[in-house]
Scaffold this active site. Structure first.
Site, short mmCIF file in Angstrom:
data_model
loop_
_atom_site.label_atom_id
_atom_site.label_comp_id
_atom_site.label_asym_id
_atom_site.label_seq_id
_atom_site.Cartn_x
_atom_site.Cartn_y
_atom_site.Cartn_z
N HIS A 41 0.82 -1.25 -0.14
CA HIS A 41 -0.14 0.21 0.06
C HIS A 41 0.88 1.50 0.59
O HIS A 41 1.91 1.51 0.50
CB HIS A 41 -1.33 -0.04 1.17
CG HIS A 41 -0.78 -0.13 2.42
ND1 HIS A 41 -0.11 0.93 3.02
CD2 HIS A 41 0.38 -1.04 3.62
CE1 HIS A 41 -0.01 0.42 4.46
NE2 HIS A 41 -0.03 -0.52 4.63
N ASP A 48 6.63 0.76 6.39
CA ASP A 48 4.67 0.75 6.40
C ASP A 48 4.42 1.75 4.96
O ASP A 48 4.03 2.87 6.20
CB ASP A 48 4.45 0.70 7.51
CG ASP A 48 2.61 0.39 7.63
OD1 ASP A 48 2.49 -0.45 6.37
OD2 ASP A 48 1.98 0.24 8.54
N GLU A 102 -4.88 2.15 2.98
CA GLU A 102 -4.88 1.10 3.48
C GLU A 102 -5.38 1.33 4.89
O GLU A 102 -6.17 0.76 6.05
CB GLU A 102 -3.57 -0.63 3.61
CG GLU A 102 -3.33 -1.92 4.28
CD GLU A 102 -3.65 -1.83 5.26
OE1 GLU A 102 -3.02 -2.55 6.47
OE2 GLU A 102 -2.48 -0.61 5.80
N GLU A 103 -4.36 2.24 5.48
CA GLU A 103 -3.98 1.96 7.09
C GLU A 103 -5.39 3.01 7.21
O GLU A 103 -5.53 2.33 8.66
CB GLU A 103 -3.24 3.34 6.66
CG GLU A 103 -1.57 2.54 6.96
CD GLU A 103 -0.64 1.94 7.36
OE1 GLU A 103 -2.21 1.68 8.54
OE2 GLU A 103 -0.14 1.78 7.56
N ASP A 153 3.11 -6.21 3.27
CA ASP A 153 3.07 -5.34 4.15
C ASP A 153 3.63 -5.78 5.68
O ASP A 153 3.14 -5.12 6.71
CB ASP A 153 1.69 -4.86 4.14
CG ASP A 153 0.86 -3.79 5.13
OD1 ASP A 153 2.56 -2.67 4.78
OD2 ASP A 153 0.49 -3.93 5.35
N HIS A 166 4.14 2.81 12.46
CA HIS A 166 3.52 3.61 12.52
C HIS A 166 4.25 5.18 13.71
O HIS A 166 3.45 5.67 13.83
CB HIS A 166 2.09 3.68 13.37
CG HIS A 166 1.75 2.41 12.70
ND1 HIS A 166 -0.13 2.20 12.89
CD2 HIS A 166 0.99 2.06 11.37
CE1 HIS A 166 -0.29 0.92 12.31
NE2 HIS A 166 0.26 1.67 11.04
ZN LIG Z 1 0.80 -1.01 6.20
#
Ligand SMILES: [Zn+2]
Length: 456
Positions: free
Chosen positions: A272, A284, A318-319, A346, A416
């Site tokens: 993503h 990510d 996606e997130e 991912d 994140h």
């Molecule tokens: Zn991800």
């Protein structure tokens, strides 16, 4: 006579090998080695990820940088010479963080490190000031239910695993709200870092008031815990401007190497392109995008055109919405029957750790055989359980077998966070993962025979 002796020798030497490795695999052994050698001969994969993350930084859904990164990917895939490069429209939610802060008020006045949770609501303009109740888990909160009303609940749950611990981030705020809490703080979902806050989506339950929610680093959570344990009153002020705006236009990016004989049969590989709005979204999931994309580039560089089509998809949103994965499914519903496999990367692109597989049982032996070509880079293990947020909707709707690319390492230390930058990834790791995916995708799409995971 001599010839016969030679055959005997060959049989005796190759017998143990044949026991592990099916004959159909042998022509792919030198091809796999060429792909690995090419990926390891330079730092192209890493440099492309650096270009993505340096140029556009983080890429939250609804942001300009996400759309700029998408347009750059389309233009660059065209430069790579891919077929059928295009964008597929998807409307995405636009959550905006705004200014935010957390201040300790009692026992001393002091700023704390924090990061609002994605999709959270903000506080009133003046912030919310309240006493804090620290709990280690939901049971402890239930036991203290009478104390919660009007307070800010801090979930100080030590990280066990992402799957186990992130329930405090996703469900914690609504469960605290049900007992009358006015806001929630969550110990960051990850192992102890360097006072690193981790964002990530929270999910409000229907029927409960939506209360502001933020993550704080493990160190800050422990400090508030120790204060409470000493009987010290802990009071904080939380200010968050977080809010949603109207849905925004975004896109999935698609590029292909069209199959030389069966172009309508497709493997989809991808990651993503969106990320959280902190760090650079390198692990990510810029890395997942770049290594799957680079798998096609490596094939092209070596003049390899498989029998079926290899399609890279860079999914949007996606997130905090999964709209990219759902959008791909909806746009390709009639054609999912021609998808032979879906592969998602991912989980970071650290040292390769192999693949997870979900699909017909006979296919696992095939995937395991293909992965054996990747032993030299550590990508040969195959375990049960493949999938991912982006490919999941299509995999379920098809159904289409799914593979997860695995390279876990210290992923959840930076997941994140502001620390998700390219410094965590080495050029060799980037190249090895691109090679692993190139070999897996090529060998799945090239043979003329059935490999065991096809739809019956
Ligand atoms: Zn991800």
């Amino acid at each position: 006579m001599k010839r016969l002796a030679l055959i005997v020798v060959l049989v005796s030497v190759s017998a143990p090998l044949a026991a592990q490795s099916p004959g159909w695999l042998e022509p792919y052994r030198p091809i796999a080695q060429r792909l690995i050698t090419e990926a390891q001969s330079n730092d192209f994969t890493w440099q492309r990820l650096a270009e993505l993350t340096d140029t556009f930084g983080n890429r939250l859904s609804g942001s300009e940088t996400l759309e700029q990164a998408i347009d750059w990917a389309v233009a660059t895939m065209k430069t790579d010479g891919f077929d059928n490069v295009h964008k597929e429209p998807v409307m995405v939610p636009k959550w905006v963080r705004g200014a935010e802060s957390l201040e300790l008020v009692t026992p001393v006045k002091q700023k704390l490190v924090m990061l609002g949770l994605g999709n959270a609501v903000g506080t009133p303009a003046g912030g919310i000031e309240a006493d804090v109740v620290v709990v280690k888990n939901f049971d402890e909160m239930t036991a203290r239910a009478a104390d919660i009303k009007g307070k800010i609940v801090l979930f100080n749950a030590e990280f066990v695993s992402y799957g186990q611990t992130n329930v405090y981030r996703t469900a914690g705020p609504s469960r605290a709200a049900a007992l009358g809490a006015v806001a929630t703080l969550v110990r960051s979902i990850g192992p102890m870092g360097l006072r690193t806050p981790h964002t990530g989506a929270t999910v409000y339950a229907d029927g409960q008031p939506k209360i502001p929610a933020a993550a704080i680093p493990a160190e800050d959570a422990n400090r508030l815990q120790r204060l409470q344990d000493r009987g010290v009153k802990v009071r904080v002020k939380l200010s968050m401007e977080a809010h949603f705006e109207a849905d925004a236009q975004s896109y999935n990016v698609v590029g292909e190497i069209r199959g030389r004989e069966l172009p309508n049969e497709v493997i989809v590989i991808g990651g993503h392109i969106d990320s959280w709005d902190v760090g650079a979204g390198a692990s990510d999931d810029g890395g997942g995008c770049v290594v799957t994309w680079d798998a096609l580039r490596l094939m092209k560089k070596l003049g390899l055109t498989p029998r079926r089509t290899v399609r890279v998809v860079l999914f949007t949103n996606e997130e905090n919405g999964d709209r990219g994965g759902e959008g791909y499914r909806d746009a390709h519903m009639a054609d999912l029957k021609n998808h032979v496999m879906l592969l998602e990367s991912d989980g970071g692109i650290f040292n390769p750790e192999g693949f997870g597989y979900t699909g017909p049982a006979a296919g696992k032996a095939t995937i395991t055989a293909i992965a054996s070509l990747l032993k030299s880079i550590g990508a040969d293990p195959v375990r049960d359980g493949g999938g991912g947020s982006d490919i999941g909707p299509s995999g379920t709707a098809g159904p289409v077998p799914m593979i997860s690319h695995l390279a876990a390492a210290n992923y959840f230390q930076i997941h994140h966070t502001p620390a998700d930058t390219i410094e965590r990834i080495t050029p060799k790791q980037a190249g090895d993962n691109a090679a692993a995916i190139a070999v897996m995708a090529y060998v799945i799409t090239d043979p003329p025979w059935k490999l065991g995971f096809e739809r019956q």
